[in-house]
Scaffold this motif. Structure first.
Motif, PDB file in Angstrom:
ATOM      1  N   GLY A   1      29.072 -39.847  54.201  1.00  0.00           N
ATOM      2  CA  GLY A   1      27.859 -39.782  55.007  1.00  0.00           C
ATOM      3  C   GLY A   1      27.583 -38.385  55.471  1.00  0.00           C
ATOM      4  O   GLY A   1      28.207 -37.411  55.020  1.00  0.00           O
ATOM      5  N   LEU A   2      26.634 -38.296  56.385  1.00  0.00           N
ATOM      6  CA  LEU A   2      26.215 -37.031  56.967  1.00  0.00           C
ATOM      7  C   LEU A   2      26.810 -36.933  58.369  1.00  0.00           C
ATOM      8  O   LEU A   2      26.641 -37.858  59.183  1.00  0.00           O
ATOM      9  CB  LEU A   2      24.691 -36.976  57.034  1.00  0.00           C
ATOM     10  CG  LEU A   2      24.049 -35.751  57.660  1.00  0.00           C
ATOM     11  CD1 LEU A   2      24.338 -34.526  56.829  1.00  0.00           C
ATOM     12  CD2 LEU A   2      22.546 -35.968  57.808  1.00  0.00           C
TER      13      LEU A   2
ATOM     14  N   PRO B   1      29.747 -28.407  45.693  1.00  0.00           N
ATOM     15  CA  PRO B   1      28.717 -27.811  44.838  1.00  0.00           C
ATOM     16  C   PRO B   1      29.158 -26.458  44.295  1.00  0.00           C
ATOM     17  O   PRO B   1      29.579 -25.581  45.051  1.00  0.00           O
ATOM     18  CB  PRO B   1      27.521 -27.672  45.782  1.00  0.00           C
ATOM     19  CG  PRO B   1      27.735 -28.699  46.831  1.00  0.00           C
ATOM     20  CD  PRO B   1      29.222 -28.789  47.018  1.00  0.00           C
ATOM     21  N   GLY B   2      29.085 -26.303  42.986  1.00  0.00           N
ATOM     22  CA  GLY B   2      29.405 -25.034  42.368  1.00  0.00           C
ATOM     23  C   GLY B   2      30.878 -24.699  42.299  1.00  0.00           C
ATOM     24  O   GLY B   2      31.243 -23.582  41.928  1.00  0.00           O
ATOM     25  N   LYS B   3      31.730 -25.648  42.648  1.00  0.00           N
ATOM     26  CA  LYS B   3      33.174 -25.378  42.651  1.00  0.00           C
ATOM     27  C   LYS B   3      33.920 -26.349  41.748  1.00  0.00           C
ATOM     28  O   LYS B   3      33.409 -27.418  41.400  1.00  0.00           O
ATOM     29  CB  LYS B   3      33.727 -25.464  44.075  1.00  0.00           C
ATOM     30  CG  LYS B   3      33.185 -24.402  45.012  1.00  0.00           C
ATOM     31  CD  LYS B   3      33.889 -24.447  46.355  1.00  0.00           C
ATOM     32  CE  LYS B   3      33.397 -23.344  47.280  1.00  0.00           C
ATOM     33  NZ  LYS B   3      34.088 -23.365  48.593  1.00  0.00           N
ATOM     34  N   LEU B   4      35.129 -25.993  41.398  1.00  0.00           N
ATOM     35  CA  LEU B   4      35.970 -26.872  40.610  1.00  0.00           C
ATOM     36  C   LEU B   4      36.481 -28.032  41.470  1.00  0.00           C
ATOM     37  O   LEU B   4      36.593 -27.906  42.700  1.00  0.00           O
ATOM     38  CB  LEU B   4      37.158 -26.090  40.041  1.00  0.00           C
ATOM     39  CG  LEU B   4      36.838 -24.958  39.060  1.00  0.00           C
ATOM     40  CD1 LEU B   4      38.100 -24.213  38.684  1.00  0.00           C
ATOM     41  CD2 LEU B   4      36.145 -25.507  37.822  1.00  0.00           C
ATOM     42  N   ILE B   5      36.822 -29.111  40.819  1.00  0.00           N
ATOM     43  CA  ILE B   5      37.367 -30.248  41.551  1.00  0.00           C
ATOM     44  C   ILE B   5      38.709 -29.868  42.159  1.00  0.00           C
ATOM     45  O   ILE B   5      39.489 -29.116  41.574  1.00  0.00           O
ATOM     46  CB  ILE B   5      37.484 -31.480  40.631  1.00  0.00           C
ATOM     47  CG1 ILE B   5      37.719 -32.743  41.450  1.00  0.00           C
ATOM     48  CG2 ILE B   5      38.548 -31.270  39.575  1.00  0.00           C
ATOM     49  CD1 ILE B   5      37.498 -34.026  40.665  1.00  0.00           C
ATOM     50  N   GLU B   6      38.933 -30.368  43.368  1.00  0.00           N
ATOM     51  CA  GLU B   6      40.113 -30.013  44.149  1.00  0.00           C
ATOM     52  C   GLU B   6      40.834 -31.292  44.564  1.00  0.00           C
ATOM     53  O   GLU B   6      40.199 -32.265  44.964  1.00  0.00           O
ATOM     54  CB  GLU B   6      39.681 -29.232  45.398  1.00  0.00           C
ATOM     55  CG  GLU B   6      40.784 -28.862  46.358  1.00  0.00           C
ATOM     56  CD  GLU B   6      40.247 -28.238  47.648  1.00  0.00           C
ATOM     57  OE1 GLU B   6      41.057 -27.627  48.382  1.00  0.00           O
ATOM     58  OE2 GLU B   6      39.048 -28.352  47.936  1.00  0.00           O
TER      59      GLU B   6
ATOM     60  N   VAL C   1      31.566 -34.243  47.026  1.00  0.00           N
ATOM     61  CA  VAL C   1      31.704 -35.630  46.597  1.00  0.00           C
ATOM     62  C   VAL C   1      33.195 -35.915  46.502  1.00  0.00           C
ATOM     63  O   VAL C   1      33.940 -35.156  45.862  1.00  0.00           O
ATOM     64  CB  VAL C   1      31.019 -35.888  45.247  1.00  0.00           C
ATOM     65  CG1 VAL C   1      31.198 -37.345  44.833  1.00  0.00           C
ATOM     66  CG2 VAL C   1      29.539 -35.538  45.324  1.00  0.00           C
ATOM     67  N   TYR C   2      33.627 -36.982  47.140  1.00  0.00           N
ATOM     68  CA  TYR C   2      35.045 -37.321  47.205  1.00  0.00           C
ATOM     69  C   TYR C   2      35.337 -38.489  46.260  1.00  0.00           C
ATOM     70  O   TYR C   2      34.593 -39.481  46.224  1.00  0.00           O
ATOM     71  CB  TYR C   2      35.437 -37.695  48.634  1.00  0.00           C
ATOM     72  CG  TYR C   2      35.560 -36.494  49.531  1.00  0.00           C
ATOM     73  CD1 TYR C   2      34.436 -35.794  49.958  1.00  0.00           C
ATOM     74  CD2 TYR C   2      36.808 -36.040  49.955  1.00  0.00           C
ATOM     75  CE1 TYR C   2      34.551 -34.676  50.769  1.00  0.00           C
ATOM     76  CE2 TYR C   2      36.934 -34.926  50.772  1.00  0.00           C
ATOM     77  CZ  TYR C   2      35.803 -34.251  51.172  1.00  0.00           C
ATOM     78  OH  TYR C   2      35.917 -33.135  51.977  1.00  0.00           O
TER      79      TYR C   2
ATOM     80  N   GLY D   1      35.502 -43.118  39.518  1.00  0.00           N
ATOM     81  CA  GLY D   1      34.468 -43.857  40.219  1.00  0.00           C
ATOM     82  C   GLY D   1      33.247 -42.982  40.411  1.00  0.00           C
ATOM     83  O   GLY D   1      33.203 -41.840  39.943  1.00  0.00           O
ATOM     84  N   GLN D   2      32.267 -43.510  41.128  1.00  0.00           N
ATOM     85  CA  GLN D   2      31.038 -42.743  41.377  1.00  0.00           C
ATOM     86  C   GLN D   2      31.231 -41.726  42.487  1.00  0.00           C
ATOM     87  O   GLN D   2      30.430 -40.799  42.624  1.00  0.00           O
ATOM     88  CB  GLN D   2      29.900 -43.698  41.733  1.00  0.00           C
ATOM     89  CG  GLN D   2      29.435 -44.547  40.545  1.00  0.00           C
ATOM     90  CD  GLN D   2      28.168 -45.296  40.867  1.00  0.00           C
ATOM     91  OE1 GLN D   2      27.941 -45.714  42.001  1.00  0.00           O
ATOM     92  NE2 GLN D   2      27.341 -45.514  39.857  1.00  0.00           N
ATOM     93  N   GLY D   3      32.269 -41.897  43.258  1.00  0.00           N
ATOM     94  CA  GLY D   3      32.510 -40.978  44.360  1.00  0.00           C
ATOM     95  C   GLY D   3      31.659 -41.326  45.564  1.00  0.00           C
ATOM     96  O   GLY D   3      30.757 -42.167  45.519  1.00  0.00           O
ATOM     97  N   THR D   4      31.946 -40.655  46.664  1.00  0.00           N
ATOM     98  CA  THR D   4      31.178 -40.844  47.892  1.00  0.00           C
ATOM     99  C   THR D   4      30.881 -39.462  48.481  1.00  0.00           C
ATOM    100  O   THR D   4      31.770 -38.624  48.602  1.00  0.00           O
ATOM    101  CB  THR D   4      31.912 -41.762  48.874  1.00  0.00           C
ATOM    102  OG1 THR D   4      31.072 -42.039  49.997  1.00  0.00           O
ATOM    103  CG2 THR D   4      33.226 -41.175  49.353  1.00  0.00           C
ATOM    104  N   GLN D   5      29.620 -39.250  48.809  1.00  0.00           N
ATOM    105  CA  GLN D   5      29.159 -37.936  49.266  1.00  0.00           C
ATOM    106  C   GLN D   5      29.480 -37.743  50.749  1.00  0.00           C
ATOM    107  O   GLN D   5      29.136 -38.589  51.581  1.00  0.00           O
ATOM    108  CB  GLN D   5      27.653 -37.796  49.047  1.00  0.00           C
ATOM    109  CG  GLN D   5      27.047 -36.527  49.602  1.00  0.00           C
ATOM    110  CD  GLN D   5      27.440 -35.294  48.809  1.00  0.00           C
ATOM    111  OE1 GLN D   5      27.338 -35.286  47.581  1.00  0.00           O
ATOM    112  NE2 GLN D   5      27.880 -34.250  49.501  1.00  0.00           N
ATOM    113  N   VAL D   6      30.099 -36.629  51.038  1.00  0.00           N
ATOM    114  CA  VAL D   6      30.337 -36.209  52.426  1.00  0.00           C
ATOM    115  C   VAL D   6      29.572 -34.918  52.647  1.00  0.00           C
ATOM    116  O   VAL D   6      29.755 -33.948  51.912  1.00  0.00           O
ATOM    117  CB  VAL D   6      31.835 -36.000  52.699  1.00  0.00           C
ATOM    118  CG1 VAL D   6      32.040 -35.369  54.073  1.00  0.00           C
ATOM    119  CG2 VAL D   6      32.579 -37.327  52.593  1.00  0.00           C
ATOM    120  N   THR D   7      28.717 -34.920  53.650  1.00  0.00           N
ATOM    121  CA  THR D   7      27.932 -33.734  53.980  1.00  0.00           C
ATOM    122  C   THR D   7      28.154 -33.389  55.438  1.00  0.00           C
ATOM    123  O   THR D   7      27.920 -34.210  56.320  1.00  0.00           O
ATOM    124  CB  THR D   7      26.439 -33.967  53.728  1.00  0.00           C
ATOM    125  OG1 THR D   7      26.236 -34.351  52.363  1.00  0.00           O
ATOM    126  CG2 THR D   7      25.645 -32.698  54.014  1.00  0.00           C
ATOM    127  N   VAL D   8      28.630 -32.178  55.667  1.00  0.00           N
ATOM    128  CA  VAL D   8      28.913 -31.710  57.027  1.00  0.00           C
ATOM    129  C   VAL D   8      27.947 -30.586  57.331  1.00  0.00           C
ATOM    130  O   VAL D   8      28.019 -29.510  56.734  1.00  0.00           O
ATOM    131  CB  VAL D   8      30.362 -31.230  57.166  1.00  0.00           C
ATOM    132  CG1 VAL D   8      30.651 -30.870  58.625  1.00  0.00           C
ATOM    133  CG2 VAL D   8      31.334 -32.299  56.669  1.00  0.00           C
TER     134      VAL D   8
END
Length: 120
Positions: A10-11, A41-46, A92-93, A111-118
């Protein structure tokens, strides 16, 4: 068929908290260490957190002390409690298999992942 389903994103404002959940086939949890990955965004998966079958935990330095991973092998569920969130946690987690300590070892299926926006 392997399924990984993430939810709980979520946000949120900086300093806030979120709890992510992951549901997967019970055998996946029973047989594997599990981890939470994120792609900003713009980064490799971590890979940010890992929990082993025995309940050991490891965290990336970027989230240590703020995030807590937990798992329920019987239910095939995993959570990520995220506190003191920062804008740089925005991503996206995803949950997937992993290896301890903090080693990439995902299944081919995601999976589709879940968006986290801070953000303020």
């Amino acid at each position: 068929q392997v399924q990984l389903v993430e939810s709980g994103g979520g946000l949120v404002q900086p300093g806030g908290s979120l709890r992510l959940s992951c549901v997967a086939s019970a055998n996946i949890f029973r047989l594997n260490a599990m981890g939470w990955y994120r792609r900003a965004p713009g980064k490799l998966i971590e890979l940010v957190a890992v929990t082993t079958k025995e309940g050991n935990e490891n965290y990336a330095d970027s989230v240590k002390g703020r995030f807590t991973i937990s798992r329920d092998n019987v239910k095939g569920m995993m959570s990520l409690q995220m506190n003191a969130l920062k804008p740089e946690d925005t991503a996206v987690y995803y949950c997937n298999t992993a290896r301890d300590p903090l080693t990439f070892a995902p299944l081919d299926t995601w999976g589709q992942g879940t968006q986290v926006t801070v953000t303020s």
